[in-house]
Design a protein around this motif. Sequence first.
Motif, mmCIF file in Angstrom:
data_model
loop_
_atom_site.group_PDB
_atom_site.id
_atom_site.type_symbol
_atom_site.label_atom_id
_atom_site.label_comp_id
_atom_site.label_asym_id
_atom_site.label_seq_id
_atom_site.Cartn_x
_atom_site.Cartn_y
_atom_site.Cartn_z
ATOM 1 N N ARG A 132 -16.895 -10.259 61.460
ATOM 2 C CA ARG A 132 -16.661 -8.965 62.083
ATOM 3 C C ARG A 132 -16.225 -7.938 61.042
ATOM 4 O O ARG A 132 -16.699 -6.782 61.040
ATOM 5 C CB ARG A 132 -15.601 -9.092 63.175
ATOM 6 N N ASP A 138 -20.359 -10.237 71.899
ATOM 7 C CA ASP A 138 -19.070 -9.633 72.293
ATOM 8 C C ASP A 138 -19.244 -8.589 73.381
ATOM 9 O O ASP A 138 -18.344 -8.383 74.211
ATOM 10 C CB ASP A 138 -18.395 -8.986 71.075
ATOM 11 N N HIS A 143 -17.739 -19.173 71.211
ATOM 12 C CA HIS A 143 -18.037 -17.925 71.917
ATOM 13 C C HIS A 143 -18.657 -18.222 73.282
ATOM 14 O O HIS A 143 -19.631 -18.973 73.372
ATOM 15 C CB HIS A 143 -18.994 -17.064 71.091
ATOM 16 N N ASP A 178 -12.102 -19.331 64.189
ATOM 17 C CA ASP A 178 -11.437 -18.028 64.330
ATOM 18 C C ASP A 178 -11.514 -17.236 63.030
ATOM 19 O O ASP A 178 -11.792 -16.028 63.032
ATOM 20 C CB ASP A 178 -9.969 -18.224 64.722
ATOM 21 N N ILE A 187 -22.932 -11.990 66.768
ATOM 22 C CA ILE A 187 -21.599 -12.067 67.370
ATOM 23 C C ILE A 187 -21.238 -10.752 68.047
ATOM 24 O O ILE A 187 -20.686 -10.733 69.159
ATOM 25 C CB ILE A 187 -20.552 -12.439 66.298
ATOM 26 N N THR A 242 -17.875 -21.278 65.238
ATOM 27 C CA THR A 242 -17.696 -19.933 65.790
ATOM 28 C C THR A 242 -18.626 -19.710 66.974
ATOM 29 O O THR A 242 -18.213 -19.182 68.015
ATOM 30 C CB THR A 242 -17.968 -18.876 64.704
ATOM 31 N N ARG A 247 -15.148 -16.035 62.367
ATOM 32 C CA ARG A 247 -15.518 -14.950 63.277
ATOM 33 C C ARG A 247 -14.933 -13.614 62.792
ATOM 34 O O ARG A 247 -15.632 -12.602 62.762
ATOM 35 C CB ARG A 247 -15.030 -15.261 64.684
#
Length: 484
Positions: free
Chosen positions: A259, A111, A141, A252, A107, A137, A255
């Motif tokens: 993170r 990003d 993205h 959401d 992820i 997720t 994710r």
Amino acid sequence: MSKINLFKNGLKLMLMMVVVYIAYAFITGVLLFAFIATDDNGYQKEQSVERFYGQKEGPDRVVLVEDRYQSGLTRLDLISNAEKSLDISYYTLHEGTSLDIFLASIIEAADRGVEVRILLDGLFHNLRGDLKDVIYTFYQHPNIELRLYEPLNLAKPWTFNNRLHDKFIVVDRQKVLLGGRNIGDKYFVLDPAQYDGLASNDRDVLVIKTDNADTSGSVVYDVIEYFNLLWEHEYTDISVSSLTNRQQRNADKKREELRSFLAEQKSKYPHRFEQEFDWLEESHPTKKITLIHNSITRFNKEPRVWMDITKLMEIAERSIIIQSPYLIPTSSMKEYLNLANVEADTKVLTNSIGTSSNYFAMSGHIRNRRDIVDAGADVFEYQDQETVHAKSYIFDERISLVGSFNLDSRSAFLSTETMLVIDSYQFAAQLEDEIESYIENSLLLKEDYSYASSEVADKKSVPTFKKITIRLLSYLTYFFDFML
């Protein structure tokens, strides 16, 4: 008719339907494979093993990634330093710290603009339960696509055996990490103090495409082409086509959880993320690297990887070294290899009953290993506290194979499999040293299939329940070796 009778009749009907389906699934998903012919597209006649040999230094260099801890850091390094693209293919994902770091790192890469394609086996990906939200997720993205190879189809039980067994990552069309490791704590053991399971010793190779003037022969392009073949194949499907409001909220949440988890890991264990690898410095030159893989069909595949391995065995002049988690050379496999034609000294490393956790595979192993012993090979069974999961071959101290192929019928005829054939004396020497280090903790099988004595290794004790279970399973799987 009373409600109770209606309920009983309905229950009987449901049970009958279940029994009928089980019979249907057994016939079409198991028995059918014993009788259906193996695909024959002429591969054995068309492809010569001479193609594996190079005449001069090629465009690819190679690094052996052996250590469990280092293999985890290698993946972190490759993903964190990706700039343009990541193509990722894996058979199974195991819940735990290693997987969470792996997912969070993907992820993070997406990003920053890296285009990520992830291809997983449609049955054994394990993104279920709490991990189901990972699928949502990834779907959300804009830089991540997730597809599943041969997802569950209850109407077609024969598809249950068409599994994606590959394990590799392609980075920026410049590097390939390929081997036998799935993603999970037992393969990496990032924190030995927190892991008390049966650790798995496996093997990867990192291929680096250099700035050689002629890079057209790089195996990196072949791996990308193979990935694209699977990615666009009719057996491959998208993981999800849309999300509900609840799924969007869950996506959401997951994710942000990943993170935060990655930020916490970087703060708590900075050394894992601040390693600096000079891959070119650690690499060996190669004359040539070739990708081999099975045909992409359902039912009994043309066993292309096994065909190439058997050809290399038959032309070997001095030595053959084999490592496989278990040895199940079935009658169908032996149609492609006459062990009497193998003249080179052969040494084989595999698991013992004590080290393997795969009861079904070992039930076939204890019967079929004798064919290899009877052919005159030295078979060593590992006796240490872990299990060996790597799949490798070395021929005449020059040609090495590393990848996902087990020495069993499932790898030969049923699953997708990938192996890299590496022409490099330097790499072969390092690989042989690693395999020999395992052999030191192994016991040699004698002609009566008992162990020879050793001054170094001791026979690992096996719980009585495990021995009895594997023995009983061996009588059952005798009729179904082609499924092991």
